[in-house]
Write a protein that holds these residues in place. Structure first.
Motif, short mmCIF file in Angstrom:
data_model
loop_
_atom_site.label_atom_id
_atom_site.label_comp_id
_atom_site.label_asym_id
_atom_site.label_seq_id
_atom_site.Cartn_x
_atom_site.Cartn_y
_atom_site.Cartn_z
N GLU A 21 -3.23 1.73 -3.83
CA GLU A 21 -4.10 2.02 -2.71
C GLU A 21 -4.18 0.85 -1.73
OE1 GLU A 21 -7.84 3.38 -4.21
OE2 GLU A 21 -6.92 5.05 -5.27
N ALA B 152 0.40 5.97 -6.62
CA ALA B 152 0.71 4.85 -5.73
C ALA B 152 -0.45 3.85 -5.65
CB ALA B 152 1.03 5.38 -4.33
N GLU C 114 0.85 -1.18 0.00
CA GLU C 114 0.00 0.00 0.00
C GLU C 114 0.88 1.24 0.00
OE1 GLU C 114 -3.49 2.06 2.73
OE2 GLU C 114 -2.73 0.10 3.26
N ASP C 115 0.55 2.23 -0.78
CA ASP C 115 1.26 3.50 -0.93
C ASP C 115 2.58 3.40 -1.68
OD1 ASP C 115 -0.76 4.96 0.36
OD2 ASP C 115 0.10 4.55 2.33
#
Length: 71
Positions: free
Chosen positions: A44, A42, A25-26
């Motif tokens: 999610e 990025a 994530e990110d």
């Protein structure tokens, strides 16, 4: 399945992952260039990159699907 979408219009400057890569994530997927600025797009959520829908040099509009990530 999660669709990573462009948050704004711009040119795909760099793709930083490949199909089959595991992402967190990110984590950055693609870098867009818009108005002389680099904008990272990025993931999610964490998962595996199943498909990349763009190529470096492509122009994308806001909301266009850039990649598909499967949890």
């Amino acid at each position: 399945m999660n669709e990573v979408k462009a948050m704004m219009a711009g040119n795909v400057w760099k793709i930083v992952v490949a199909v089959g890569d595991t992402v967190e994530e990110d984590q950055d997927i693609v870098i867009l260039e818009s108005m002389k600025m680099e904008i990272p797009i990025a993931a999610e959520e964490s998962g595996v990159v199943k498909e990349i829908k763009v190529q470096e040099g492509d122009f994308v509009n806001e909301g266009d699907i850039i990649a598909i990530i499967e949890s």
